[in-house]
Scaffold this motif. Structure first.
Motif, PDB file in Angstrom:
ATOM      1  N   PHE A  25       0.822  -1.216   0.000  1.00 20.57           N
ATOM      2  CA  PHE A  25       0.000   0.000   0.000  1.00 20.57           C
ATOM      3  C   PHE A  25       0.858   1.269   0.000  1.00 20.57           C
ATOM      4  O   PHE A  25       0.531   2.245  -0.682  1.00 20.57           O
ATOM      5  CB  PHE A  25      -0.939   0.014   1.207  1.00 20.57           C
ATOM      6  N   LEU A  26       1.937   1.253   0.767  1.00 22.53           N
ATOM      7  CA  LEU A  26       2.786   2.445   0.806  1.00 22.53           C
ATOM      8  C   LEU A  26       3.481   2.665  -0.537  1.00 22.53           C
ATOM      9  O   LEU A  26       3.602   3.803  -1.001  1.00 22.53           O
ATOM     10  CB  LEU A  26       3.810   2.333   1.931  1.00 22.53           C
ATOM     11  N   ALA A  27       3.927   1.579  -1.153  1.00 21.57           N
ATOM     12  CA  ALA A  27       4.547   1.709  -2.473  1.00 21.57           C
ATOM     13  C   ALA A  27       3.520   2.163  -3.513  1.00 21.57           C
ATOM     14  O   ALA A  27       3.821   2.995  -4.383  1.00 21.57           O
ATOM     15  CB  ALA A  27       5.166   0.374  -2.887  1.00 21.57           C
ATOM     16  N   GLN A  28       2.306   1.637  -3.389  1.00 23.68           N
ATOM     17  CA  GLN A  28       1.250   1.966  -4.347  1.00 23.68           C
ATOM     18  C   GLN A  28       0.837   3.438  -4.260  1.00 23.68           C
ATOM     19  O   GLN A  28       0.568   4.086  -5.278  1.00 23.68           O
ATOM     20  CB  GLN A  28       0.034   1.071  -4.088  1.00 23.68           C
ATOM     21  N   THR A  29       0.785   3.975  -3.048  1.00 27.02           N
ATOM     22  CA  THR A  29       0.281   5.340  -2.854  1.00 27.02           C
ATOM     23  C   THR A  29       1.384   6.381  -2.735  1.00 27.02           C
ATOM     24  O   THR A  29       1.095   7.581  -2.718  1.00 27.02           O
ATOM     25  CB  THR A  29      -0.590   5.406  -1.578  1.00 27.02           C
ATOM     26  N   TYR A  30       2.626   5.947  -2.659  1.00 25.96           N
ATOM     27  CA  TYR A  30       3.760   6.841  -2.401  1.00 25.96           C
ATOM     28  C   TYR A  30       3.781   8.049  -3.341  1.00 25.96           C
ATOM     29  O   TYR A  30       3.676   9.201  -2.913  1.00 25.96           O
ATOM     30  CB  TYR A  30       5.060   6.040  -2.522  1.00 25.96           C
TER      31      TYR A  30
END
Length: 270
Positions: A25-30
């Motif tokens: 999720f963090l990589a996706q929304t970064y």
């Protein structure tokens, strides 16, 4: 449910999945969160996300990996498994909750709240398996709020530092120059305070005699980091500052930790 290794193993799997989801999720929304803030003219916020999301990604992924170790512990009926499961859950609570703040601020989805929910189930479950006293659970839950809020107090100065920074060519000694120095110093003071609250929580789980000194240190760091920025920020915005909940809660916890009854509880004395 105490010493239930099957439940512990299931919760450890949940923690591992939460760690993987945190990374995803963090990589996706970064970049989405970064560019949304930048497009809104909040360039300092976008730079802050670059730093903080990465830090939380490292922590969340490590907590997921730790959960796999905890799974091995439960499968092999190791006494330490519940404690390290609670440690992993404590980390995942932070990494699941905080990223939702800049996302909500940009009116974007908040998928990491799913990680937060999974971590919350894991946290309470591990403490029940470990047979932790209800009073200790209540105390550590409140300390957990201080832990998260103090971490947040360490995030905001990253943005404030950027907006008050003066290049060498244009430097003028003024109020901004003083607070620029305060922001760069108090940023780490707050993060050290958050780390200290986490260590206090872990010590309280085990009712260690050194839990109270660590808690006093954590409260002091949160108060030193939060009150100056909060009071100054109130003069800037003309309203209650969101820098203040962490030191206010830490002040209350400090008073509670100094009570003789709290010491007896944490040292498991009648």
């Amino acid at each position: 449910m105490k010493n239930n290794t099957k439940l512990g193993a299931a919760l450890a799997v949940l923690g591992f999945l939460a760690g993987i989801l945190c990374l995803y999720f963090l990589a996706q929304t970064y970049n989405t969160v970064i560019h949304t803030h930048f497009a809104a003219g909040q360039w300092e916020e976008s730079n802050t996300v670059r730093i903080v999301y990465a830090v939380l990604g490292w922590l969340g992924t490590a907590a997921g990996a730790l959960s796999l170790t905890v799974l091995w512990g439960f499968l092999n009926k190791q006494d330490w498994a519940w404690f390290w499961g609670a440690v992993a859950a404590t980390i995942l609570l932070l990494t699941g909750f905080f990223p939702a703040i800049p996302a909500m601020d940009s009116h974007l989805p908040t998928p990491t709240l799913a990680v937060f929910g999974m971590a919350l189930v894991m946290w309470f479950g591990m403490l029940i398996i470990g047979g932790v006293d209800r009073k200790i659970i209540t105390l550590t839950f409140i300390a957990g709020l201080a832990y998260v809020l103090t971490f947040i107090d360490g995030v905001a100065p990253i943005s404030k530092f950027q907006t008050t920074f003066q290049s060498a060519e244009t430097f003028v000694q003024n109020q901004n120059a003083f607070w620029n120095g305060m922001y760069v110093i108090l940023q780490q003071v707050s993060w050290w305070g958050a780390a200290a609250w986490a260590i206090f929580i872990f010590a309280a789980f085990k009712q260690k005699s050194w839990a109270i000194p660590v808690g006093i240190f954590a409260a002091a760091m949160s108060m030193i980091g939060g009150y100056p920025m909060g009071l100054y920020n109130m003069t800037e915005v003309g309203r209650f500052s969101m820098f203040l909940p962490a030191p206010i809660l830490s002040t209350g916890l400090l008073i509670y930790l100094l009570l003789p009854s709290t010491r007896r509880m944490l040292e498991n004395r009648a």
